[in-house]
Design an enzyme around this catalytic site. Structure first.
Site, PDB file in Angstrom:
ATOM      1  N   GLU A  83       7.563   1.038  -5.668  1.00 34.61           N
ATOM      2  CA  GLU A  83       8.215   2.066  -6.012  1.00 34.61           C
ATOM      3  C   GLU A  83       9.552   1.969  -5.419  1.00 34.61           C
ATOM      4  OE1 GLU A  83       7.477   6.209  -6.188  1.00 34.61           O
ATOM      5  OE2 GLU A  83       5.576   4.879  -5.699  1.00 34.61           O
ATOM      6  N   LYS A 261      -0.577  11.603  -2.003  1.00 31.28           N
ATOM      7  CA  LYS A 261      -0.267  10.517  -2.745  1.00 31.28           C
ATOM      8  C   LYS A 261       1.136   9.911  -1.970  1.00 31.28           C
ATOM      9  CE  LYS A 261       2.036   7.839  -5.933  1.00 31.28           C
ATOM     10  NZ  LYS A 261       3.800   7.848  -5.934  1.00 31.28           N
ATOM     11  N   ASP A 277      -6.951  -4.108   3.081  1.00 28.37           N
ATOM     12  CA  ASP A 277      -7.664  -3.805   1.718  1.00 28.37           C
ATOM     13  C   ASP A 277      -7.041  -1.892   1.560  1.00 28.37           C
ATOM     14  OD1 ASP A 277      -9.704  -2.738  -0.148  1.00 28.37           O
ATOM     15  OD2 ASP A 277     -11.377  -3.375   0.801  1.00 28.37           O
ATOM     16  N   HIS A 375      15.200   9.539  -5.530  1.00 32.63           N
ATOM     17  CA  HIS A 375      14.679   8.558  -6.485  1.00 32.63           C
ATOM     18  C   HIS A 375      14.925   7.903  -7.426  1.00 32.63           C
ATOM     19  CE1 HIS A 375      10.147   7.211  -7.402  1.00 32.63           C
ATOM     20  NE2 HIS A 375      11.051   7.335  -8.942  1.00 32.63           N
TER      21      HIS A 375
END
Length: 425
Positions: A83, A261, A277, A375
């Site tokens: 991202e 998030k 993990d 972004h």
């Protein structure tokens, strides 16, 4: 065409043979699937040892977040993510945090819980107390399974016995509490739980069903705080905007999901880069966000007496330096070496610092120019490439889209066509 996914003996084949089998069975041209095959034979061999039915690898970009000072020490932070803006945002907020000493962290001992589920106990409360009466016997048996861990100072430390009320019955659930030292700990605690199952069944007078760790690692918390300079953030209005954005997430689970998030953008990237993990860490974080019965923000923001922004966060962080991909994947090994961490606790603290920096960067963008500006500025290059731009064309197309305020594939294709069309003389 229809395909038949029944492939007897597929797992016995080499990765190259599996790839050829999939090409033939799918009915697709080999050129359409060629990107799935790994160009590195050594990486393919490693991948084939890590998971089943391997046919290739998926390289993920690894960037370095700079500017991080954590507990007075500087770190280069490897981050594996696809991202745009994630690495840039973390690095930017780390530079702001440096003004007031960087990030300050602490953590619990590396404690993991394994659950042993007892089904059908006639006297659940009696069974619960009988298990407590045999506590030392249970702990001794658990520690016999991993004498090396015990020698290192870890091992089974305690048991907790709970009565869990389900829809039609009550389960007796034994929690085996284990110090796993520098491991993530899943294999260690699961092995201990398996060994304890027959004795637990005998003591409880009922059948044992599940024997598995819990990813709600709320005894293994990592904490971080940082002070962000008011002026470096953009002034008092930006600080107030960040606090309002945080308050929205704290109050509203719809906002909290995206807010958290953003935190995990940083955390998951660092976890993945070090071969840990990601699913376990994410499960632990999101369960912690709902620990009080309502999903809310993992982070907290407030102002100090000088009007600077103070960010804090506490969440489970079950990561390790031994076992799993951390020891078998050469990229993960290099990432850990670059970090220079010497314990799982230190790694956990570094990772939560990245998460807080990432969150602050996202909130600053929201409170100041809006999230899309930064972004989409970075995303424009990806769109330009997808439209077919190559070399210097990528920056030209990206710059033109940003200038026009539309970062879309159709716009990129139009701009690229204009660049490639000679101007009439």
């Amino acid at each position: 065409m229809s395909v038949n996914s029944r492939l007897p003996g597929f797992y016995k084949l080499s990765p190259a043979e599996r790839f050829r089998t999939i090409v033939e069975a799918s009915g697709l041209a080999e050129s359409e699937l060629a990107s799935l095959a790994s160009s590195s034979e050594s990486m393919l061999a490693i991948a084939d040892r890590m998971i089943e039915n391997v046919i290739g690898t998926l390289p993920v970009p690894v960037g370095i977040a700079a500017n991080f000072t954590i507990n007075g020490r500087d770190y280069f932070i490897p981050m594996a993510t696809e991202e745009p803006s994630v690495v840039a945002a973390a690095s930017n907020m780390a530079s702001v945090a440096r003004i007031h000493g960087g990030f300050h962290t602490s953590s619990n001992q590396p404690i993991m819980i394994s659950q042993i589920q007892v089904v059908g106990a006639k006297d659940p409360q009696g069974a619960r107390l009988r298990l407590y009466e045999r506590r030392q016997e249970l702990l001794d048996l658990a520690n016999e399974q991993d004498p090396v861990l015990v020698k290192l100072g870890g091992g089974a430390k305690e048991i907790e016995v709970r009565i869990v009320e389900a829809a039609s019955t009550n389960y007796v659930v034994v929690h085996l509490i284990v110090d796993v030292r520098d491991a993530m700990g899943a294999n260690a605690v699961n092995t201990m739980a398996e060994a304890l199952a027959p004795l637990v069944s005998e003591i409880a007078g009922a059948r044992v069903l599940l024997r598995i760790l819990s990813n709600k690692a709320d005894l293994r918390l990592a904490r971080v705080r940082a002070t962000y300079d008011r002026e470096a953030l953009g002034g008092a209005d930006v600080v107030d905007g960040i606090i309002d954005a945080y308050a929205f997430a704290a109050a509203d689970p719809y906002r909290a999901a995206t807010h958290n998030k953003g935190i995990m953008n940083g955390i998951t990237a660092a976890v993945l880069a070090t071969g840990n993990d990601t699913r376990a860490v994410e499960a632990g974080a999101h369960s912690h966000a709902a620990a009080n019965g309502r999903y809310t923000s993992l982070s907290h923001y407030e102002k100090d007496s000088a009007g600077n922004l103070v960010g804090t966060m506490e969440l489970p962080m079950a990561v390790g330096l031994v076992g799993g991909a951390t020891k078998s994947h050469p990229v993960a090994q290099a990432a850990v070496k670059l970090l220079g961490v010497t314990s799982a606790q230190e790694l956990a603290e570094v990772i939560v610092a990245v998460g807080l920096a990432q969150n602050t960067g996202a909130l600053r963008a929201l409170a100041a120019e809006g999230i899309q500006k930064g972004h989409m500025s970075l995303h424009a290059r990806n769109i330009a490439f997808a439209a077919g731009a190559r070399g210097d064309e990528i920056e030209q197309v990206a710059a033109k889209m940003k200038q026009e305020g539309h970062v879309r594939l159709d716009k990129a294709e139009r701009v690229l066509a204009e660049i490639r069309t000679p101007v009439d003389s």
